[in-house]
Design a protein around this motif. Structure first.
Motif, PDB file in Angstrom:
ATOM      1  N   SER A 176      -7.259  -6.362  -4.331  1.00 28.39           N
ATOM      2  CA  SER A 176      -7.306  -5.035  -5.011  1.00 28.39           C
ATOM      3  C   SER A 176      -8.030  -4.302  -3.490  1.00 28.39           C
ATOM      4  N   ILE A 179      -4.813  -3.641  -1.646  1.00 26.69           N
ATOM      5  CA  ILE A 179      -3.940  -2.455  -2.252  1.00 26.69           C
ATOM      6  C   ILE A 179      -4.506  -1.095  -2.009  1.00 26.69           C
ATOM      7  N   GLU A 180      -5.657  -0.924  -1.900  1.00 26.99           N
ATOM      8  CA  GLU A 180      -6.330   0.393  -1.677  1.00 26.99           C
ATOM      9  C   GLU A 180      -6.096   0.732   0.091  1.00 26.99           C
ATOM     10  N   GLN A 181      -6.306  -0.260   0.797  1.00 22.39           N
ATOM     11  CA  GLN A 181      -6.102  -0.016   2.258  1.00 22.39           C
ATOM     12  C   GLN A 181      -4.767   0.456   2.498  1.00 22.39           C
ATOM     13  N   ASN A 182      -3.746  -0.290   1.468  1.00 20.67           N
ATOM     14  CA  ASN A 182      -2.179  -0.047   1.884  1.00 20.67           C
ATOM     15  C   ASN A 182      -1.832   1.380   1.283  1.00 20.67           C
ATOM     16  N   ASN A 183      -2.515   1.899   0.047  1.00 24.31           N
ATOM     17  CA  ASN A 183      -2.238   3.167  -0.322  1.00 24.31           C
ATOM     18  C   ASN A 183      -2.774   4.138   0.596  1.00 24.31           C
ATOM     19  N   LYS A 184      -4.051   4.170   1.225  1.00 24.32           N
ATOM     20  CA  LYS A 184      -4.429   5.014   2.145  1.00 24.32           C
ATOM     21  C   LYS A 184      -3.569   5.178   3.376  1.00 24.32           C
ATOM     22  N   ARG A 186      -0.667   4.806   3.481  1.00 24.30           N
ATOM     23  CA  ARG A 186       0.609   5.302   2.963  1.00 24.30           C
ATOM     24  C   ARG A 186       0.407   7.053   3.261  1.00 24.30           C
ATOM     25  N   GLU A 187      -0.596   7.401   2.396  1.00 24.35           N
ATOM     26  CA  GLU A 187      -1.030   8.697   2.636  1.00 24.35           C
ATOM     27  C   GLU A 187      -1.064   9.262   3.716  1.00 24.35           C
ATOM     28  N   ASP A 190       2.601   9.583   5.312  1.00 20.96           N
ATOM     29  CA  ASP A 190       3.148  10.945   4.802  1.00 20.96           C
ATOM     30  C   ASP A 190       2.563  12.033   5.472  1.00 20.96           C
TER      31      ASP A 190
END
Length: 224
Positions: A176, A179-184, A186-187, A190
């Motif tokens: 978990s 996944i949270e670090q990966n999402n950050k 990605r943002e 972008d």
């Protein structure tokens, strides 16, 4: 194992203990000790004469001497309920004259009507197994050891089943977090790309390095 002291004979043991096995002939022994200074005749009887063979079933014990008797149980086809045996033995003894020989021994010698000093000792039969022998030890040490081992074994399943659940929970938490670090990342990547695109394709060295670093971190996290 305890002994039984009659008025004339000391009998050891007071229980006939047979290590019971189906379809197997089993023997145990008795030791008769003459406690007196007289000659003592004896006779062994049982409630199940067809089931046992007693050798000798009668005899004479000299003063302050001993005699051995072997009791053999015939092979049994089935075990009694709860391994409980109701068979009994009776050892009769009587003081006899020195002129009495083995061939002269009769059942009448062991009655009060004979005028002889007579005595009777009753013995019971016990079927034993290896486990009951251990549990029946006088000091109780073997029985205590068995209990401790059983208690120890009963706790092992709890230890074995709890460890995998703890490991799974830890792995789920780590997943978990990744996944949270990966999402950050990605943002942030972008946002950086949009910022660069607004500059009409004018890439600066700092911008290129930032994109490369973020791309490497994102690839590393994706592999995890």
């Amino acid at each position: 194992m305890s002994s039984e002291s009659g008025d004339l004979l000391w009998i050891d043991p007071i229980e006939l203990r047979f290590p019971f096995e189906l379809k197997k002939q089993i023997s145990c022994s008795l030791q008769l000790t003459n406690k007196t200074d007289e000659q003592v005749a004896f006779k062994v009887k049982t409630t199940s004469p067809k089931k046992y063979c007693v050798r000798p079933n009668n005899g004479i014990v000299a003063p302050r001497s001993t005699a051995d008797v072997v009791v053999t149980m015939q092979a049994q086809r089935e075990a009694p309920p709860d391994m409980q045996c109701k068979d009994k033995f009776l050892v009769q003894s009587a003081i006899v004259g020195k002129d009495i020989a083995l061939k002269d021994i009769t059942g009448d010698m062991f009655t009060k009507e004979s005028g002889n000093v007579v005595d009777e000792v009753r013995l019971k039969v016990v079927y034993v197994t290896p486990s009951s022998i251990n549990e029946g030890s006088e000091d109780g040490s073997l029985g205590s050891l068995s209990y401790q081992e059983a208690t120890k074994d009963s706790k092992e399943p709890e230890k074995i089943t709890s460890e995998p659940f703890a490991l799974i929970s830890k792995l789920m938490e780590e997943k978990s977090s990744a996944i949270e670090q990966n999402n950050k990342l990605r943002e942030e990547l972008d946002l950086l790309r949009r910022d660069i695109s607004r500059q009409h394709g004018g890439f600066s060295l700092v911008s290129l390095l930032a994109v490369a670093i973020l791309g490497i971190l994102l690839g590393f996290l994706m592999k995890r």
